[in-house]
Enzyme design. Structure first.
Site, PDB file in Angstrom:
ATOM      1  N   HIS A   1       4.013  -2.684   7.770  1.00 46.40           N
ATOM      2  CA  HIS A   1       4.031  -4.137   7.653  1.00 46.40           C
ATOM      3  C   HIS A   1       2.847  -4.701   8.419  1.00 46.40           C
ATOM      4  O   HIS A   1       2.485  -4.166   9.458  1.00 46.40           O
ATOM      5  CB  HIS A   1       5.342  -4.712   8.202  1.00 46.40           C
ATOM      6  CG  HIS A   1       5.619  -6.076   7.676  1.00 46.40           C
ATOM      7  ND1 HIS A   1       5.049  -7.192   8.208  1.00 46.40           N
ATOM      8  CD2 HIS A   1       6.367  -6.474   6.624  1.00 46.40           C
ATOM      9  CE1 HIS A   1       5.452  -8.244   7.511  1.00 46.40           C
ATOM     10  NE2 HIS A   1       6.241  -7.840   6.544  1.00 46.40           N
TER      11      HIS A   1
ATOM     12  N   ASP B   1      11.911  -4.053   2.236  1.00 47.15           N
ATOM     13  CA  ASP B   1      12.040  -3.575   0.866  1.00 47.15           C
ATOM     14  C   ASP B   1      12.522  -2.137   0.760  1.00 47.15           C
ATOM     15  O   ASP B   1      12.795  -1.658  -0.335  1.00 47.15           O
ATOM     16  CB  ASP B   1      10.681  -3.699   0.148  1.00 47.15           C
ATOM     17  CG  ASP B   1      10.359  -5.145  -0.175  1.00 47.15           C
ATOM     18  OD1 ASP B   1      11.314  -5.905  -0.412  1.00 47.15           O
ATOM     19  OD2 ASP B   1       9.178  -5.512  -0.175  1.00 47.15           O
TER      20      ASP B   1
END
Ligand code: CMC
Length: 428
Positions: free
Chosen positions: A307, A364
């Site tokens: 991320h 996700d």
């Protein structure tokens, strides 16, 4: 005296004001740098550039903190509802019971879409990706509500545009799916709450009775809360930049949907399931796929890992991992890819390459497993993300407008050819 940073370039020195946020985050305001020195700053991908001051979402990537308007994501996911969170994000405070009920009623009044939108839908081939259909239907609202083209209208009128998009997005999302499977569309059922209405429009068939399973509706509600805002990410920045040209709310949201679609952003949730399926088909050897992810000559990346801002853990992933276990147990679903996902996570968390680069599972990684258990097909996963992110996009667009932010227009360092004389075809 306000604090400044000193920048020295050769003999010249420049005083740049420091800007401090309410959580003591500090930035250097370089607004005057160009006029004083002729210099710009360069930061491809905006990796270390703040584009705005925002009061909506606070995120500390080192500590794994995420808060909407000061409320922790953990508490909101446990105790709140998506509609309440939408109100909080858009209007800044949690609603009173009266405000909440008025908000819910306003949304219900606008769930229906113009019948002509069905004609637009029918123009799409059934293999059209639902994200493309969704963004097109959202843009089409500019044609049905031309007054929405002007974002400088009164606050009440702008609010009507906001309510309309919140109300119609589940209808569009469900219809994008119906187009894909070639089934007749279902109309909204205003007796139902936001998520139950969406599920019914998505799954009800004319010949069968459909009852919304509250386990599924609650799980979806929680997933939408977890996706509702995430400060200046790729799609949200897109919404703000498009809106900064005074394009309409619907045009800005539609642009955000397209930005979300890519596999490095919201499209990662479908990419994760496709990846896990491929690993399963290939015999489930997680170590082999880890090696591929680390190989710089191999384009494969471990989807659902890493991320831009979380460098410790993604708090949403923690909540989702637990929710995946709960939902699968409640629905009695045994999904073999869940074991592959857990195996992959374990290998990655102990692998030097991933540890060194601070790559952890993101939101996700497990969301696709829940969506699948809820019966949602893989290419609808990113549509679910868009449904969840909608209040965040609206809140960020509204904040950008209310703060009278200037048009978004970065600069560049030109590295192309210098001036050269043109030669006609015969001279070349
Ligand atoms: N698999 C393997 N290596 C990776 C991965 C990954 N998933 N993510 C990052 N790296 C490596 C990357 O190769 C680089 O290595 P090196 O320093 O040796 O060149 C290093 O880690 C830093 O990566 P980066 O690409 O410079 O980081 P970024 O901040 O530009 O990208 C990211 C962030 C999310 C796009 C990236 O981690 C990625 O592609 N992840 C997979 C896609 C994904 O899951 N996206 C969903 C993000 S969460 C939902 C949302 O909010 O959008």
């Amino acid at each position: 005296m306000s604090k400044t940073a000193e920048l020295k370039i050769g003999d010249a020195s420049y005083q740049l004001p420091l800007v401090e946020g309410t959580e003591n985050e500090t930035g250097i305001d370089i607004g005057s740098l160009r006029s004083e020195s002729g210099l710009i700053t360069l930061d491809p991908g905006f990796k270390n550039t703040g584009s705005t001051k925002s009061a909506i979402t606070f995120l500390d990537g080192e500590k794994g903190i995420l808060r909407y308007r000061g409320y922790s994501i953990e508490e909101l996911a446990e105790k709140s509802t998506f509609i309440e969170v939408a109100y909080l994000l858009i209007y800044g405070e949690l609603p009173t019971p009266e405000q909440l009920s008025a908000f819910q009623n306003d949304i219900k009044v606008h769930t229906l879409v113009h019948e002509d939108i069905k004609k637009i839908l029918e123009g799409f081939p059934s293999n059209a990706h639902p994200m493309g259909v969704l963004s097109s239907l959202v843009t089409s609202l500019t044609a049905f509500y031309p007054e929405s083209l002007d974002p400088n209208r009164s606050a009440d009128k702008v609010n009507l545009s906001i309510i309309r998009i919140l109300a119609k997005m589940p209808t569009f999302a469900a219809w994008a799916y119906k187009n894909e499977v070639g089934h007749p569309v279902n109309y909204p059922d205003n007796e139902l709450d936001y998520c139950s209405n969406f599920l019914k429009m998505m799954f009800a068939l004319p010949a069968e009775k459909y009852e919304v399973d509250p386990v599924i509706a609650n799980a979806l509600d929680k997933l939408l809360i977890l996706h509702a805002d995430h400060e200046q990410n790729c799609s949200t920045s897109t919404v703000r930049v498009v809106g900064s040209s005074q394009a309409s709310l619907y045009a800005s949201i539609s642009a955000g949907i397209n930005a979300l679609w890519g596999p490095l952003h919201g499209g990662a949730n479908s990419a994760v399931i496709n990846m896990l399926e491929n690993i399963k088909k290939d015999g489930g050897d997680t170590k082999k796929w880890m090696a591929k992810a680390k190989d710089k000559d191999d384009p494969f990346r471990l989807m659902g890992f890493g991320h831009r801002v979380y460098k410790n853990f993604d708090p949403r992933a923690k909540i989702i991992k637990k929710a995946a276990d709960d939902v699968l147990a409640k629905l009695g679903v045994n999904d073999p890819v869940l074991d592959i996902a857990k195996g992959l996570e374990e290998v990655a968390l102990n692998d030097e390459y991933f540890v060194e680069r601070k790559l952890y599972p993101n939101v996700d990684f497990y969301s696709g497993i829940i969506y699948r258990a809820l019966g949602i097909p893989v290419d609808m996963f990113t549509v679910m993300f868009a449904l969840g992110r909608l209040p965040g996009w609206i809140a960020q667009w509204k904040e950008m407008r209310e703060n009278h932010e200037p048009i978004g227009r970065p600069r560049q360092i030109y590295v192309g050819e210098n001036l050269r004389p043109y030669k006609g075809v015969s001279e070349r």
